[in-house]
Scaffold this motif. Structure first.
Motif, PDB file in Angstrom:
ATOM      1  N   ALA A  60      35.246 -12.767  17.345  1.00 45.66           N
ATOM      2  CA  ALA A  60      35.633 -13.532  16.155  1.00 45.66           C
ATOM      3  C   ALA A  60      35.113 -14.962  16.263  1.00 45.66           C
ATOM      4  N   THR A  61      35.241 -15.556  17.458  1.00 49.29           N
ATOM      5  CA  THR A  61      34.760 -16.925  17.633  1.00 49.29           C
ATOM      6  C   THR A  61      33.244 -16.999  17.425  1.00 49.29           C
ATOM      7  N   SER A  62      32.481 -16.060  18.006  1.00 49.05           N
ATOM      8  CA  SER A  62      31.019 -16.090  17.825  1.00 49.05           C
ATOM      9  C   SER A  62      30.659 -15.980  16.354  1.00 49.05           C
ATOM     10  N   SER A  63      31.352 -15.110  15.657  1.00 51.14           N
ATOM     11  CA  SER A  63      31.018 -14.919  14.254  1.00 51.14           C
ATOM     12  C   SER A  63      31.352 -16.183  13.438  1.00 51.14           C
ATOM     13  N   ALA A  64      32.459 -16.860  13.785  1.00 50.20           N
ATOM     14  CA  ALA A  64      32.821 -18.095  13.083  1.00 50.20           C
ATOM     15  C   ALA A  64      31.819 -19.209  13.383  1.00 50.20           C
ATOM     16  N   VAL A  65      31.344 -19.259  14.627  1.00 47.51           N
ATOM     17  CA  VAL A  65      30.355 -20.284  14.980  1.00 47.51           C
ATOM     18  C   VAL A  65      29.072 -20.054  14.172  1.00 47.51           C
ATOM     19  N   GLN A  66      28.638 -18.811  14.071  1.00 45.27           N
ATOM     20  CA  GLN A  66      27.460 -18.482  13.250  1.00 45.27           C
ATOM     21  C   GLN A  66      27.652 -18.963  11.816  1.00 45.27           C
ATOM     22  N   PHE A  67      28.837 -18.706  11.301  1.00 48.20           N
ATOM     23  CA  PHE A  67      29.178 -19.112   9.940  1.00 48.20           C
ATOM     24  C   PHE A  67      29.079 -20.632   9.789  1.00 48.20           C
ATOM     25  N   ALA A  68      29.625 -21.357  10.779  1.00 49.42           N
ATOM     26  CA  ALA A  68      29.711 -22.823  10.675  1.00 49.42           C
ATOM     27  C   ALA A  68      28.340 -23.498  10.751  1.00 49.42           C
ATOM     28  N   LEU A  69      27.380 -22.814  11.401  1.00 48.72           N
ATOM     29  CA  LEU A  69      26.048 -23.421  11.564  1.00 48.72           C
ATOM     30  C   LEU A  69      25.413 -23.779  10.229  1.00 48.72           C
ATOM     31  N   ALA A  70      25.847 -23.100   9.188  1.00 43.80           N
ATOM     32  CA  ALA A  70      25.261 -23.346   7.868  1.00 43.80           C
ATOM     33  C   ALA A  70      25.783 -24.622   7.212  1.00 43.80           C
ATOM     34  N   PHE A  71      26.779 -25.280   7.850  1.00 43.16           N
ATOM     35  CA  PHE A  71      27.424 -26.435   7.184  1.00 43.16           C
ATOM     36  C   PHE A  71      27.279 -27.729   7.994  1.00 43.16           C
TER      37      PHE A  71
END
Lengths: 308, 324
Positions: A255-266
């Motif tokens: 879950a953390t890895s997926s959230a980090v991937q998500f955050a990279l866009a912002f």
């Protein structure tokens, strides 16, 4: 409620409301106040728990609702003089209220006061004292009055605190009072009403911790990332994202890895950089350096993190 | 700075609503005056850039009021602490006790050892089962309702003023359990974070020598994010700023060694109008009363005025009054 003027106080020797020596921050007490406080003081000292004492507390609360000792004495009186006053009632507040026993005078006063002065500290404390711990209706009544206050003031700190307290008590003493799944669904709806309401996010986290079976990390991730995508500058949502991921009992590294991937866009958003600096495995010092640029007022703090 | 006159006015005549928290109101007047008095000294001695405004006015006012403050302390002292209200019952209350002790410290009023021990006994009697303190131990507390981290801070700060040790591990653990996912602290576990309560929690831990770097690190992010406008800080995420939070936030950060200076706004001398951006603190300043209101266009009060001044002039805070 019978006003204090309709009671006989001829046996009470009123106390003189004293003036401060040196008149420091002297208050020009109105005559009416001096009369009521002058009667209250000897009755308080004698611990007289009576209808007329109750009427005096009502008058003093009208004059100045911030005296803790008046509210506390009021509770002592209400508790001592019997269940006909002590019974909790919500009827008459709203047509949608669930069926309740008939309204008592004290209950009506307390409810009307809550609705008109919802930022008063004392009233919430008083409500909490009154709670009948084993009565499910009572818990639902408290939730109802909280929602009525929140209709006018959706971020009222006292009301939210009271709701959390009521739910915590219900878990211990009346577990059937609330349907946890429904509480979470209502909370989801409140987020759609105002995604920037931090009280709702904090309440959601509280619900997950209070009812751990509701905590599905993937569901929470889906919900919070959708809200961030629609409003990337929302501090409440970013904090909530950290909160659910940092919860050791329910979160996962996936879950953390997926959230980090998500955050990279912002990465234009300082809140995303704060999130990445605390959760990404790589480039942490880069995120702190970027924060130092974007938030110059806190530059020295962010740069100190780069060095660590 | 002319706010000294504002505090003097409140010390002369206060409205009825002040009666329930009389000690607190006098405390904030004294705090504000002491910040201004110290600033006058700093300006005269070392301030090159800043023109001293009416040098000595606050210091003179404070000096003139000292005998009355001394009488006041004796009047509000109950034998084991302070009462909150001037007209009401003489019960000792914890918050009032902290304010009374701080006023006493400010004017160098000494309690004898017996009084000190009585006060300390009262403060410790406010401790509830789980290590948090309440305002008045004689009250009903079946649900542990009356205790909070505000009262715990008042208890620890009072003990500090009395020269007593603060060594309550259970209490420190309880306070730490109030830290939320966003790094701020609330009233109870998993509550919503609030900047004022965050100050109380951090300062309580600091007073007990129990503020760890892990707790600090989480709290700093919460506190930094409270800045929403030029010199404007809110108490909770996504809320509007209120000028008292400039103090709670900046003082918390300062306590943890993170110094963030406000750009001292032009309000110090209202003849200057060289500001280029709208400054939140300036917009809360009432230039007729020389006092601060919580938000622009609302009523000023001694609490917001004292805390705004303490936020603007941190080097002038007397740490007998703001206990860390």
């Amino acid at each position: 409620m019978k006003p204090w003027t309709e009671f006989d106080f001829s046996d009470v020797v009123p106390e003189h409301v004293a003036e401060i020596p040196g008149h420091l921050a002297q208050i020009a007490y109105p005559e009416h106040f001096k009369t009521v406080m002058g009667l209250f003081l000897p009755i308080y000292k004698a611990k007289e728990r009576s209808e007329r004492a109750l009427a005096l507390t009502y008058e003093l609360i009208e004059l100045n609702p911030a005296y803790y000792f008046v509210w506390d004495f009021r509770f002592e009186i209400v508790r001592a003089i019997g269940s006909d006053v002590f019974d909790y009632k919500l009827v008459g507040l709203t047509p949608s209220a669930p069926a309740q026993p008939e309204t008592s005078e004290d209950g009506e006063f307390v409810n009307q006061f809550t609705l008109s002065k919802s930022k008063n500290y004392q009233i919430w404390n008083y409500r909490a004292l009154l709670l009948d711990r084993h009565n499910e209706l009572w818990y639902r009544g408290e939730k109802l009055i909280v929602s009525m206050v929140l209709e006018d003031d959706a971020k009222n700190f006292h009301a939210w605190s009271h709701l959390r307290w009521v739910i915590t008590q219900s878990v211990k003493h009346a577990p059937q009072a609330f349907d946890a799944v429904q509480l979470l669904a209502d909370c989801t709806a409140l987020l759609l009403e105002d995604v920037f309401n931090n009280s709702v996010w904090a309440y959601r986290f509280f619900l997950l911790k209070t009812y751990p079976s509701l905590f599905d990390i993937d569901e929470e991730l889906k919900l919070v990332t959708a809200h961030i995508a629609s409003a990337p500058s929302n501090e409440s949502a970013w904090s909530y994202l950290s909160g659910v991921l940092d919860d050791k009992a329910s979160s996962t590294t996936a879950a953390t890895s997926s959230a980090v991937q998500f955050a990279l866009a912002f990465q234009d958003e300082p809140l995303a950089l704060q999130f990445l600096a605390e959760h990404a495995q790589e480039n942490v010092s880069t995120y702190y350096s970027l924060l130092a640029e974007k938030e110059p007022f806190a530059k020295s703090f962010w740069l100190a993190q780069v060095a660590e | 700075m002319r706010s000294a006159k504002y505090f003097e006015r409140v010390l002369t005549l206060a409205p009825l609503r002040v009666d329930a928290e009389h000690c607190a109101t006098v405390y904030f007047c004294v705090l504000g005056l002491s910040v201004l008095a110290k600033k006058e000294i700093n300006d005269t001695n070392g301030g090159e850039a800043e023109k001293p405004c009416r040098t000595g006015e606050a210091g003179t006012i404070l000096g003139n009021w000292k005998p009355k403050l001394q009488q006041y302390i004796e009047y509000m002292f109950t034998g084991d602490g302070f009462r909150a209200s001037s007209s009401g019952v003489r019960d000792t209350e914890l918050l009032a006790t902290y304010f009374g002790l701080a006023i006493a410290a400010m004017i160098n009023y000494e309690f004898n050892d017996a009084d000190k021990n009585n006060i300390s006994t009262f403060v410790l009697s406010c401790r509830q089962k789980k290590g948090m303190y309440c305002n008045n131990p004689t009250l009903f507390d079946e649900y542990d309702l009356n205790s909070s981290v505000r009262h715990t801070y008042a208890a620890f700060a009072s003990l500090k003023l009395l020269g007593k040790n603060i060594n309550d591990l259970e209490s420190f653990e309880r306070i730490k359990s109030l830290q939320n996912y966003d790094g701020g602290f609330g009233m109870c576990v998993n509550d919503e974070s609030h900047a004022g309560l965050t100050f109380c929690a951090l300062a309580s831990l600091e007073l007990g020598g129990s503020l760890s770097s892990a707790v600090k690190h989480k709290a700093v992010r919460f506190l930094l994010n409270r800045k929403v406008l030029s010199n404007g800080f809110n108490g909770r995420p996504n809320k509007d700023p209120d000028c008292c939070y400039s103090f709670w936030v900046l003082n918390s950060l300062r306590m943890m060694g993170i110094d963030i200076s406000l750009n001292t706004p032009a309000l110090v001398d209202s003849n200057q109008s060289s500001q280029t951006e709208i400054d939140f603190m300036s917009s809360c300043f009432d230039s007729i009363l020389h006092a601060f209101s919580p938000i622009p266009d609302s009523d000023p009060d001694p609490y917001h005025t004292a805390l705004a001044l303490a936020a603007l002039f941190p080097e002038s805070i007397d740490h007998a009054l703001v206990i860390l």
